[in-house]
Design an enzyme around this catalytic site. Structure first.
Site, PDB file in Angstrom:
ATOM      1  N   ASP A  24      51.413  34.503  34.324  1.00  0.00           N
ATOM      2  CA  ASP A  24      50.417  34.085  35.312  1.00  0.00           C
ATOM      3  C   ASP A  24      48.998  34.462  34.861  1.00  0.00           C
ATOM      4  O   ASP A  24      48.285  35.205  35.538  1.00  0.00           O
ATOM      5  CB  ASP A  24      50.726  34.740  36.662  1.00  0.00           C
ATOM      6  N   LYS A  41      47.949  48.397  45.000  1.00  0.00           N
ATOM      7  CA  LYS A  41      48.414  47.057  45.371  1.00  0.00           C
ATOM      8  C   LYS A  41      49.524  47.200  46.411  1.00  0.00           C
ATOM      9  O   LYS A  41      50.544  47.846  46.151  1.00  0.00           O
ATOM     10  CB  LYS A  41      48.932  46.332  44.122  1.00  0.00           C
ATOM     11  N   ALA A  65      50.198  39.990  48.413  1.00  0.00           N
ATOM     12  CA  ALA A  65      49.744  41.383  48.413  1.00  0.00           C
ATOM     13  C   ALA A  65      48.224  41.432  48.336  1.00  0.00           C
ATOM     14  O   ALA A  65      47.571  40.417  48.068  1.00  0.00           O
ATOM     15  CB  ALA A  65      50.348  42.143  47.229  1.00  0.00           C
ATOM     16  N   GLN A  66      47.669  42.625  48.590  1.00  0.00           N
ATOM     17  CA  GLN A  66      46.242  42.829  48.405  1.00  0.00           C
ATOM     18  C   GLN A  66      46.008  44.183  47.751  1.00  0.00           C
ATOM     19  O   GLN A  66      46.877  45.067  47.789  1.00  0.00           O
ATOM     20  CB  GLN A  66      45.484  42.702  49.720  1.00  0.00           C
ATOM     21  N   VAL A  67      44.830  44.337  47.162  1.00  0.00           N
ATOM     22  CA  VAL A  67      44.533  45.527  46.366  1.00  0.00           C
ATOM     23  C   VAL A  67      43.366  46.283  46.994  1.00  0.00           C
ATOM     24  O   VAL A  67      42.335  45.691  47.345  1.00  0.00           O
ATOM     25  CB  VAL A  67      44.185  45.155  44.910  1.00  0.00           C
ATOM     26  N   ALA A  70      42.653  39.952  47.231  1.00  0.00           N
ATOM     27  CA  ALA A  70      43.748  39.563  48.125  1.00  0.00           C
ATOM     28  C   ALA A  70      44.443  38.340  47.549  1.00  0.00           C
ATOM     29  O   ALA A  70      43.786  37.405  47.084  1.00  0.00           O
ATOM     30  CB  ALA A  70      43.209  39.257  49.527  1.00  0.00           C
ATOM     31  N   ALA A  71      45.765  38.362  47.551  1.00  0.00           N
ATOM     32  CA  ALA A  71      46.557  37.237  47.060  1.00  0.00           C
ATOM     33  C   ALA A  71      47.524  36.808  48.156  1.00  0.00           C
ATOM     34  O   ALA A  71      47.466  37.302  49.284  1.00  0.00           O
ATOM     35  CB  ALA A  71      47.298  37.636  45.791  1.00  0.00           C
ATOM     36  N   SER A  72      48.427  35.905  47.825  1.00  0.00           N
ATOM     37  CA  SER A  72      49.313  35.345  48.844  1.00  0.00           C
ATOM     38  C   SER A  72      50.436  36.293  49.244  1.00  0.00           C
ATOM     39  O   SER A  72      51.026  36.141  50.313  1.00  0.00           O
ATOM     40  CB  SER A  72      49.911  34.029  48.343  1.00  0.00           C
TER      41      SER A  72
END
Length: 526
Positions: free
Chosen positions: A313, A181, A165-167, A161-163
């Site tokens: 990134d 994603k 989106a999530q996978v 999970a990121a800021s």
């Protein structure tokens, strides 16, 4: 003067009341609401204005009356840096989303004070997963089908999970394992509000502190965020990267499944592995961290100096090490949302810069500084990239002498905010990407325990390779032959220096190990 200051202070007070009353809202709650409400947008903006207002007031009054460059000024400034960084960390944690991304962006820049980069670095691993029902709704709206008609299996619990989106892990009807994603709902509108707030704050701070000129950083951040929100562009970036490294057996880029990809959803081949800096897992798989570091920096050296297409990134979560047995491995490159295609002139000048850094050619470094538009500040390029001063004659990759450190410290202490701002403003946009990427890579290499010269020598070789490749593209057989001869001689010269430096550093490493072992023996004896 008093009237000039009163406006921001009143604004801070009013924003503070709104921020104090505004609760933080999770991505899950926002997703259920659809687009963020006006009230929630105002609350996030108010919280930001309130925090930045306190930061501005702290700097303005804590440093008042102190002589610039004095020991008291530096000590007090460091204290204010740390307090301000902690306030910004709390703001990012409360507002989440793009504020977390902004904090991550700042923490990866080597140009910001260390108090900010170290405090905000914890944001790299922070994320709050979205409610699965919202994720399911996005998927079914995009593909017009029930999940069970598309996937044989689909895990409701995200594997990452990121800021933004999530996978999730899934399995297609043909039993192909995939990673899906999915972007959180309502992000595009929220980004507009957040960027508008950040722009307002940036202009307000520059009004109070005329020497503050970091608008270019905000522009670069907005550009990268716009790219990240378009998953079709990310898919194109990943395929281009796969093409660049198709002959490299160590590099693995997951395959994209276009029929299940849109602007908000990206479906890729599932690839397993460990985070690139997970030393315990590497050792259990009998994989050398040093070899992983060498492969990683070779990968990004080629991206920067040869292909001019750079992953922006490269934090550890985006690079996996996949064991292949008997100590062999592949590097799996994930998250291709942020890329920078370097200007061809910039790429060649950057290759020349690294050649000059290796040859200790201070005159060439200053000439290239004019090409990059930074003028007199080019003298800091060796410090930024190789950890040496422009006058240094020490072996590549070794530490600065005590005298060099003292001179550099005095020089840096004489710099004011206007110098730092001027330097940042004059840098080409491509340079900001390079500096951020290089900062993240250096952190990973440090975690892997790689000696400093691994990065320096690899970059130097890639820079020469980048110049060599360019000569092959020149038109005309005679001109191409002459250029090829010239660059081959230059390559041989620098290659000899690189290999000699590498040999000397190996001798230096060996002597340090021997001395360390000898000291331990003496300690045991005594």
């Amino acid at each position: 003067m008093l009237r000039r200051r009163r406006g921001p202070l009143l604004l801070v007070a009013a924003a503070g009341a709104a921020a104090a009353a505004a609760p933080a809202v999770s991505p899950s709650e926002e997703g259920r609401r659809g687009a963020p409400s006006v009230l929630h947008g105002v609350a996030r903006s108010s919280r930001a204005v309130y925090t930045i207002g306190f930061v501005v007031v702290d700097y303005k009054y804590s440093l008042r009356g102190l002589a610039h460059g004095s020991a008291d000024y530096r000590d007090k400034r460091s204290e204010v840096h740390l307090r301000s960084a902690k306030r910004l960390l709390k703001l990012c944690e409360a507002n989440r989303g793009f504020y977390v991304k902004a904090g991550q962006f700042v923490s990866s820049l080597r140009q910001v004070p260390k108090e900010y980069s170290s405090t905000l670095s914890c944001l790299q691993d922070q994320a709050t997963p979205c409610n699965f029902q919202d994720i399911k709704t996005v998927l079914e709206q995009k593909f017009g089908n029930d999940l069970h008609s598309i996937f044989l299996d689909f895990d409701e619990h995200p594997i990452a999970a990121a800021s933004i989106a999530q996978v999730h892990r899934g399995r297609l009807k043909n039993k192909q394992e995939v990673a899906v994603k999915v972007q959180y709902p309502g992000l595009e509108q929220r980004m507009k509000i957040d960027i508008m707030t950040m722009s307002f704050l940036s202009k307000s701070v520059s009004w109070i502190f005329p020497d503050y000129r970091f608008e270019k950083l905000l522009t670069e951040f907005e550009r990268t965020m716009s790219m990240e929100l378009d998953f079709t562009q990310e898919a194109k970036n990943s395929e281009r990267t796969a093409s660049c490294f198709r002959k490299n057996n160590v590099v693995k880029v997951p395959q994209v499944f276009w029929e299940l990809t849109s602007k908000e959803v990206l479906t890729m081949e599932f690839c397993s592995g460990y985070k690139v800096d997970n030393l315990d897992s590497l050792r259990k798989s009998d994989i050398s961290p040093r070899k992983v570091a060498e492969a990683l920096i070779q990968l990004f050296g080629e991206m920067i100096f040869v292909h001019g297409f750079v992953h922006g990134d490269p934090h550890p979560g985006n690079i996996l090490v996949s064991p292949q047995g008997q100590g062999r491995f592949s590097l799996v490159l994930l998250d291709h949302g942020i890329y920078k295609e370097l200007d061809q002139k910039f790429r060649l000048n950057y290759c020349q810069l690294w050649k000059a850094l290796i040859l200790l050619d201070s005159q060439k470094i200053m000439e290239l500084g004019e090409q990059f538009g930074v003028g007199k500040y080019a003298k800091y390029f060796p410090v930024l990239f190789t950890g040496r001063t422009i006058e240094s004659k020490s072996i590549l990759g070794t530490q600065m002498s005590i005298e060099e450190r003292m001179r550099l410290k005095q020089d840096l202490n004489s710099l004011g905010m206007d110098d730092i701002s001027s330097f940042m403003e004059s840098l080409p946009p491509d340079f900001l990407t390079i500096l951020r990427t290089d900062g993240l890579l250096r952190s990973i290499l440090g975690n892997l325990g790689a000696p400093r010269h691994v990065r320096l020598l690899t970059y130097a070789k890639c820079a020469i390779h980048g110049l060599e490749e360019q000569s092959k593209l020149q038109s005309g057989p005679i001109k191409r032959t002459i250029l090829q001869v010239k660059i081959s001689i230059s390559y041989l010269h620098v290659r000899i220096l690189i290999e000699l430096a590498g040999f000397l550093m190996q001798v230096n490493d060996l002597s340090q190990k021997v001395m360390s072992r000898f000291r331990r023996m003496l300690q045991k004896t005594s």
